[in-house]
Design a protein around this motif. Structure first.
Motif, mmCIF file in Angstrom:
data_model
loop_
_atom_site.group_PDB
_atom_site.id
_atom_site.type_symbol
_atom_site.label_atom_id
_atom_site.label_comp_id
_atom_site.label_asym_id
_atom_site.label_seq_id
_atom_site.Cartn_x
_atom_site.Cartn_y
_atom_site.Cartn_z
ATOM 1 N N VAL A 35 0.994 -1.414 0.025
ATOM 2 C CA VAL A 35 -0.040 0.167 0.178
ATOM 3 C C VAL A 35 0.903 1.141 0.203
ATOM 4 N N ARG A 36 1.778 0.971 0.221
ATOM 5 C CA ARG A 36 2.941 2.167 0.701
ATOM 6 C C ARG A 36 3.607 2.678 -0.623
ATOM 7 N N LYS A 37 3.607 1.756 -1.279
ATOM 8 C CA LYS A 37 4.546 1.781 -2.884
ATOM 9 C C LYS A 37 3.141 2.083 -3.662
ATOM 10 N N GLY A 38 2.187 1.921 -3.613
ATOM 11 C CA GLY A 38 0.672 2.281 -4.819
ATOM 12 C C GLY A 38 0.802 1.046 -5.136
ATOM 13 N N PHE A 39 0.737 -0.424 -4.735
ATOM 14 C CA PHE A 39 0.452 -1.370 -5.778
ATOM 15 C C PHE A 39 -0.672 -2.021 -4.472
ATOM 16 N N MET A 40 -0.996 -1.608 -3.965
ATOM 17 C CA MET A 40 -2.323 -1.967 -3.185
ATOM 18 C C MET A 40 -2.617 -1.351 -2.526
ATOM 19 N N GLN A 41 -4.135 -1.155 -2.540
ATOM 20 C CA GLN A 41 -4.857 -0.435 -1.889
ATOM 21 C C GLN A 41 -5.285 -0.718 -0.606
ATOM 22 N N LEU A 42 -6.342 -0.073 0.682
ATOM 23 C CA LEU A 42 -6.209 -0.222 2.012
ATOM 24 C C LEU A 42 -6.985 -1.243 2.078
ATOM 25 N N ASP A 43 -7.941 -1.320 1.451
ATOM 26 C CA ASP A 43 -9.695 -1.955 1.539
ATOM 27 C C ASP A 43 -9.492 -3.158 -0.147
ATOM 28 N N ASP A 44 -8.071 -3.636 -0.047
ATOM 29 C CA ASP A 44 -8.075 -5.176 -0.829
ATOM 30 C C ASP A 44 -7.867 -6.287 0.001
ATOM 31 N N ILE A 45 -7.599 -6.161 1.216
ATOM 32 C CA ILE A 45 -7.833 -7.353 1.828
ATOM 33 C C ILE A 45 -8.190 -6.651 2.838
ATOM 34 N N SER A 46 -9.438 -7.209 4.296
ATOM 35 C CA SER A 46 -10.562 -7.879 4.849
ATOM 36 C C SER A 46 -9.548 -7.682 5.833
ATOM 37 N N TYR A 47 -9.782 -7.757 7.164
ATOM 38 C CA TYR A 47 -9.135 -8.932 8.828
ATOM 39 C C TYR A 47 -9.802 -9.265 9.609
ATOM 40 N N LEU A 48 -9.783 -10.649 9.928
ATOM 41 C CA LEU A 48 -10.385 -10.805 10.649
ATOM 42 C C LEU A 48 -9.888 -10.949 12.206
ATOM 43 N N ARG A 49 -10.356 -9.705 12.953
ATOM 44 C CA ARG A 49 -9.869 -9.349 14.583
ATOM 45 C C ARG A 49 -9.442 -11.119 15.514
ATOM 46 N N SER A 50 -8.671 -11.231 15.876
ATOM 47 C CA SER A 50 -8.569 -12.453 16.738
ATOM 48 C C SER A 50 -7.548 -11.860 17.644
ATOM 49 N N GLU A 128 3.193 -9.024 17.787
ATOM 50 C CA GLU A 128 2.711 -7.882 19.374
ATOM 51 C C GLU A 128 2.685 -6.907 18.325
ATOM 52 N N ALA A 129 3.307 -6.861 16.803
ATOM 53 C CA ALA A 129 3.455 -5.757 15.895
ATOM 54 C C ALA A 129 2.685 -5.153 14.965
ATOM 55 N N SER A 130 1.885 -6.393 15.165
ATOM 56 C CA SER A 130 0.550 -6.733 14.174
ATOM 57 C C SER A 130 -0.595 -5.901 14.996
ATOM 58 N N HIS A 131 0.023 -5.083 16.132
ATOM 59 C CA HIS A 131 -1.334 -4.815 16.607
ATOM 60 C C HIS A 131 -1.673 -2.917 16.938
ATOM 61 N N ASP A 132 -2.281 -2.926 15.579
ATOM 62 C CA ASP A 132 -2.130 -1.025 15.085
ATOM 63 C C ASP A 132 -3.686 -0.710 15.480
ATOM 64 N N PRO A 133 -3.537 0.158 15.265
ATOM 65 C CA PRO A 133 -5.095 1.146 16.360
ATOM 66 C C PRO A 133 -6.248 0.814 15.653
ATOM 67 N N SER A 134 -6.306 -0.167 13.998
ATOM 68 C CA SER A 134 -7.765 0.021 13.823
ATOM 69 C C SER A 134 -7.798 -1.829 14.438
ATOM 70 N N TRP A 135 -7.011 -3.487 14.444
ATOM 71 C CA TRP A 135 -6.669 -4.461 15.598
ATOM 72 C C TRP A 135 -7.524 -3.644 17.293
ATOM 73 N N GLN A 136 -6.797 -2.929 17.318
ATOM 74 C CA GLN A 136 -7.239 -2.355 19.014
ATOM 75 C C GLN A 136 -9.188 -1.704 19.066
ATOM 76 N N ALA A 137 -9.314 -1.059 17.774
ATOM 77 C CA ALA A 137 -10.294 -0.669 18.519
ATOM 78 C C ALA A 137 -11.412 -1.567 17.911
ATOM 79 N N ASN A 138 -11.494 -2.394 17.435
ATOM 80 C CA ASN A 138 -12.601 -3.889 16.400
ATOM 81 C C ASN A 138 -12.028 -4.942 17.956
ATOM 82 N N ARG A 139 -13.095 -5.705 17.964
ATOM 83 C CA ARG A 139 -13.132 -7.318 18.907
ATOM 84 C C ARG A 139 -13.222 -8.073 18.219
#
Length: 255
Positions: A35-50, A128-139
């Motif tokens: 996404v940072r390099k412009g090859f993908m979009q933020l919503d190209d992949i959805s994630y399940l919170r675990s 540990e590093a994958s626990h970004d704000p979006s993960w923290q905001a969901n259940r």
């Protein structure tokens, strides 16, 4: 790119099979870098919170829907949720494989660079590093997409890792994963119990002075359980004097 394409790119560049737990984090960090390099979009992949972190939505179907992506049991004895690994069935003579490599030549360079950086990190660090704000905001169980805020965490390329590791260093990687899983589950217990106690409060109002006693009791309980999962723990049954220092029968006298 979609989940299948990014998974295929990762597995085609990986010299060895990737454990299922690690693969979920690898997809996550590669997705963010693309996404940072412009090859993908933020919503190209959805994630399940675990409890362990984000899991790409649709991951369990990969091996069923695409014959070249194999999910097999690991040769080493591990926990039931950590004993599977992904690998790609090689097919170098396939025209489809050649077309894929040509189409995503620039993408594969970014993927390879990210994989090399991730190879320097242990799986518990990726968790540990994958626990970004979006993960923290969901259940747990909710499906979400990453945001621009999540991209501020540049792991594994950050010069200084800003994430603080609250658990003790554990030489046993599976033990560390267990500790992370336990911590994630108990953190959710804290949130859900507080919501039950204060059902009319907005999420931003939950962690107030009114609920501080409830939170402290759960957090103290969490710390004790996490301490027991770490090898070499001093608060163990092997030291009965520490468990009951006032017991006159445990004075430290030798027989």
């Amino acid at each position: 790119m979609n989940l299948y394409q990014i998974s295929r790119a990762i597995l085609s560049l990986s010299p060895t099979p990737i454990s299922k737990i690690r693969f979920t984090r690898v997809v996550y960090f590669v997705h963010k870098e693309l996404v940072r390099k412009g090859f993908m979009q933020l919503d190209d992949i959805s994630y399940l919170r675990s409890p362990l972190g984000p899991v790409p939505d649709g991951l369990p179907q990969l091996a069923h829907n695409y014959a070249e992506i194999i999910l097999q049991k690991s040769s080493t004895e591990q926990l039931s949720y950590a004993d599977e690994e992904f690998f790609l069935q090689p097919n170098d003579s396939s025209e489809d494989e050649t077309a894929f490599l040509e189409q995503y030549r620039d993408v594969l360079k970014v993927v390879d660079q990210t994989l090399r950086a991730l190879a320097l990190r242990r799986t518990p660090e990726l968790i540990e590093a994958s626990h970004d704000p979006s993960w923290q905001a969901n259940r747990n169980g909710s499906v979400y997409t990453i945001t621009k805020t999540d991209l501020k965490n540049t792991f594994p390329f950050a010069k200084t890792l800003k994430i603080r590791f609250h658990t003790k260093i554990n030489p046993n990687e599976i033990g560390q994963i267990q500790a992370n899983l336990l911590k994630g589950m108990l953190n959710d217990i804290v949130r859900e119990s507080t919501d039950l106690e204060y059902p009319d409060m907005m999420p931003s109002q939950i962690y107030t002075e009114n609920s501080s006693k409830t939170l402290k009791s759960y957090l103290n309980f969490l710390k004790k359980l996490l301490a027991k999962t770490s090898p070499g723990n001093q608060d163990s049954p092997q030291n009965p004097q520490q468990d009951n220092p006032k017991n006159p029968s445990k004075t430290g006298k030798s027989a």
